[in-house]
Design a protein around this motif. Sequence first.
Motif, mmCIF file in Angstrom:
data_model
loop_
_atom_site.group_PDB
_atom_site.id
_atom_site.type_symbol
_atom_site.label_atom_id
_atom_site.label_comp_id
_atom_site.label_asym_id
_atom_site.label_seq_id
_atom_site.Cartn_x
_atom_site.Cartn_y
_atom_site.Cartn_z
ATOM 1 N N SER A 163 0.845 -1.197 0.000
ATOM 2 C CA SER A 163 0.000 0.000 0.000
ATOM 3 C C SER A 163 0.873 1.237 0.000
ATOM 4 C CB SER A 163 -0.926 0.013 1.229
ATOM 5 O OG SER A 163 -0.163 0.088 2.426
ATOM 6 N N GLN A 164 0.286 2.333 -0.486
ATOM 7 C CA GLN A 164 0.961 3.634 -0.448
ATOM 8 C C GLN A 164 0.319 4.478 0.639
ATOM 9 O OE1 GLN A 164 -0.155 2.479 -3.671
ATOM 10 N NE2 GLN A 164 1.878 1.619 -4.022
ATOM 11 N N ARG A 165 1.154 5.113 1.448
ATOM 12 C CA ARG A 165 0.636 5.926 2.541
ATOM 13 C C ARG A 165 1.355 7.271 2.588
ATOM 14 N NH1 ARG A 165 -1.605 2.519 6.640
ATOM 15 N NH2 ARG A 165 -2.084 0.508 5.671
ATOM 16 N N THR A 166 0.629 8.291 3.017
ATOM 17 C CA THR A 166 1.243 9.558 3.403
ATOM 18 C C THR A 166 1.104 9.639 4.912
ATOM 19 O OG1 THR A 166 0.668 10.641 1.323
ATOM 20 C CG2 THR A 166 1.196 12.064 3.187
ATOM 21 N N ILE A 167 2.213 9.749 5.579
ATOM 22 C CA ILE A 167 2.213 9.668 7.041
ATOM 23 C C ILE A 167 2.960 10.835 7.660
ATOM 24 C CG2 ILE A 167 2.024 7.149 7.039
ATOM 25 C CD1 ILE A 167 5.031 7.044 7.631
ATOM 26 N N GLU A 168 2.675 11.054 8.942
ATOM 27 C CA GLU A 168 3.371 12.070 9.731
ATOM 28 C C GLU A 168 4.182 11.327 10.784
ATOM 29 O OE1 GLU A 168 0.251 14.602 11.151
ATOM 30 O OE2 GLU A 168 -0.453 15.077 9.122
ATOM 31 N N PRO A 169 5.498 11.210 10.595
ATOM 32 C CA PRO A 169 6.320 10.384 11.476
ATOM 33 C C PRO A 169 6.506 11.024 12.864
ATOM 34 C CG PRO A 169 7.713 11.565 9.938
ATOM 35 C CD PRO A 169 6.294 11.852 9.529
ATOM 36 N N LEU A 170 6.265 10.243 13.897
ATOM 37 C CA LEU A 170 6.312 10.772 15.265
ATOM 38 C C LEU A 170 7.476 10.234 16.081
ATOM 39 C CD1 LEU A 170 2.497 10.474 16.069
ATOM 40 C CD2 LEU A 170 3.738 12.483 15.223
ATOM 41 N N GLY A 171 7.916 9.021 15.787
ATOM 42 C CA GLY A 171 9.017 8.479 16.566
ATOM 43 C C GLY A 171 9.383 7.078 16.142
ATOM 44 N N LEU A 172 10.581 6.655 16.540
ATOM 45 C CA LEU A 172 11.055 5.303 16.293
ATOM 46 C C LEU A 172 11.070 4.550 17.616
ATOM 47 C CD1 LEU A 172 13.994 6.124 13.873
ATOM 48 C CD2 LEU A 172 11.978 4.772 13.287
ATOM 49 N N VAL A 173 10.516 3.351 17.622
ATOM 50 C CA VAL A 173 10.440 2.539 18.840
ATOM 51 C C VAL A 173 11.098 1.200 18.571
ATOM 52 C CG1 VAL A 173 8.918 1.466 20.540
ATOM 53 C CG2 VAL A 173 8.290 3.671 19.522
ATOM 54 N N SER A 201 9.762 1.732 0.079
ATOM 55 C CA SER A 201 10.331 2.984 -0.417
ATOM 56 C C SER A 201 9.871 4.105 0.494
ATOM 57 C CB SER A 201 9.908 3.265 -1.868
ATOM 58 O OG SER A 201 8.512 3.517 -1.943
ATOM 59 N N CYS A 202 10.646 5.167 0.511
ATOM 60 C CA CYS A 202 10.347 6.275 1.425
ATOM 61 C C CYS A 202 10.834 7.579 0.810
ATOM 62 C CB CYS A 202 11.038 6.021 2.768
ATOM 63 S SG CYS A 202 10.826 7.335 3.978
ATOM 64 N N GLN A 203 9.961 8.570 0.811
ATOM 65 C CA GLN A 203 10.322 9.886 0.279
ATOM 66 C C GLN A 203 9.870 10.963 1.249
ATOM 67 O OE1 GLN A 203 8.478 10.904 -3.436
ATOM 68 N NE2 GLN A 203 9.510 12.875 -3.607
ATOM 69 N N LYS A 204 10.812 11.807 1.645
ATOM 70 C CA LYS A 204 10.469 12.926 2.525
ATOM 71 C C LYS A 204 9.841 14.034 1.697
ATOM 72 C CE LYS A 204 13.794 15.257 4.524
ATOM 73 N NZ LYS A 204 14.874 15.603 5.502
ATOM 74 N N LEU A 205 8.657 14.474 2.100
ATOM 75 C CA LEU A 205 7.919 15.491 1.361
ATOM 76 C C LEU A 205 8.231 16.881 1.900
ATOM 77 C CD1 LEU A 205 4.460 13.652 1.230
ATOM 78 C CD2 LEU A 205 6.331 13.572 -0.454
ATOM 79 N N SER A 206 7.845 17.875 1.132
ATOM 80 C CA SER A 206 8.095 19.264 1.555
ATOM 81 C C SER A 206 7.068 19.738 2.581
ATOM 82 C CB SER A 206 8.068 20.194 0.336
ATOM 83 O OG SER A 206 6.810 20.131 -0.316
ATOM 84 N N GLN A 207 5.929 19.042 2.650
ATOM 85 C CA GLN A 207 4.865 19.457 3.570
ATOM 86 C C GLN A 207 5.243 19.145 5.020
ATOM 87 O OE1 GLN A 207 4.455 17.703 0.823
ATOM 88 N NE2 GLN A 207 2.600 18.248 -0.286
ATOM 89 N N SER A 208 5.061 20.134 5.856
ATOM 90 C CA SER A 208 5.309 19.948 7.288
ATOM 91 C C SER A 208 4.018 19.548 7.987
ATOM 92 C CB SER A 208 5.853 21.238 7.907
ATOM 93 O OG SER A 208 7.053 21.643 7.289
ATOM 94 N N PHE A 209 4.140 19.128 9.237
ATOM 95 C CA PHE A 209 2.959 18.830 10.033
ATOM 96 C C PHE A 209 3.189 19.340 11.452
ATOM 97 C CE2 PHE A 209 5.742 15.176 10.605
ATOM 98 C CZ PHE A 209 5.647 14.906 11.964
ATOM 99 N N GLU A 210 2.107 19.538 12.173
ATOM 100 C CA GLU A 210 2.183 20.037 13.544
ATOM 101 C C GLU A 210 1.785 18.940 14.526
ATOM 102 O OE1 GLU A 210 3.320 22.968 14.452
ATOM 103 O OE2 GLU A 210 3.607 23.648 12.368
ATOM 104 N N LEU A 211 2.443 18.927 15.649
ATOM 105 C CA LEU A 211 2.060 18.020 16.724
ATOM 106 C C LEU A 211 0.858 18.603 17.460
ATOM 107 C CD1 LEU A 211 5.582 17.128 18.159
ATOM 108 C CD2 LEU A 211 4.242 15.845 16.487
ATOM 109 N N ALA A 212 0.110 17.749 18.125
ATOM 110 C CA ALA A 212 -1.054 18.193 18.895
ATOM 111 C C ALA A 212 -1.146 17.360 20.168
ATOM 112 C CB ALA A 212 -2.327 18.035 18.054
ATOM 113 N N ASN A 213 -2.077 17.750 21.038
ATOM 114 C CA ASN A 213 -2.221 17.035 22.312
ATOM 115 C C ASN A 213 -2.509 15.554 22.109
ATOM 116 O OD1 ASN A 213 -1.779 19.349 23.821
ATOM 117 N ND2 ASN A 213 -3.964 19.860 23.935
ATOM 118 N N GLU A 214 -3.221 15.230 21.037
ATOM 119 C CA GLU A 214 -3.553 13.837 20.779
ATOM 120 C C GLU A 214 -2.901 13.347 19.488
ATOM 121 O OE1 GLU A 214 -7.756 13.287 20.960
ATOM 122 O OE2 GLU A 214 -7.852 13.707 23.115
#
Length: 229
Positions: A163-173, A201-214
């Motif tokens: 599958s192809q996904r667009t994700i917001e990476p939060l951490g490595l465990v 495969s993995c590509q870093k995009l130019s779009q940023s994301f913001e963290l939130a309480n949840e």
Amino acid sequence: MRKAERLFQLITLLRGRRLAVTASKLAEILEVSERTIYRDIQALMLSGVPIEGEAGVGYRLDARFELPPLMFTSEELLALLVGSKMVQTWGDSALAVGANSALDKITAILPDKLKGNNQHSPIVVPDYFKNTELALLSQQLRSAITEQKQLAIEYTDVNQQLSQRTIEPLGLVYWGAKWTLVAYCQLRSAYREFRIDRIQSCQKLSQSFELANEKNLTHYLQVMEAANG
């Protein structure tokens, strides 16, 4: 690199050598200009560090000079050694370099009675199964996490479905067997875990994301703890 850290590294480099070291060599190791080395050496000498210098030869540290010893117990030192080896084996290359550098600094100012522990650790972390490709991917993922950049990935799940996904990476465990990327999946609008050995495969995009309480790693771990509590 901050000046205080650089000064400490200078002392560590000089302590580890019997012969004089030229300013150009020190500048090369620390990745600064020779002028910066001259200023740093002068600052150390003015603060009382017994550095001897000779034109055309270089600098050396008086062998009698001692930094205050770090008060590590044998168990504390063993923990540091094992942790460093684990990072070198299971982390990415940048973390491995950091672990080596930190260990060199610690070893340089250990009391003699503890230095032997560095060579005779009863715990071994073999690197036979180190995967260079996964280490490079881990470094790429860590960069995206730090910069809060979205990733476009191709992922194969446990059923071999791609599958192809667009994700917001939060951490490595690290769960004790495999590294997992924790992310907020835009497709599912929820937390998802991705084993990095299944990322095709993995590509870093130019779009940023913001963290939130949840939407952050701490909240994810709290959710996991509640679900397994």
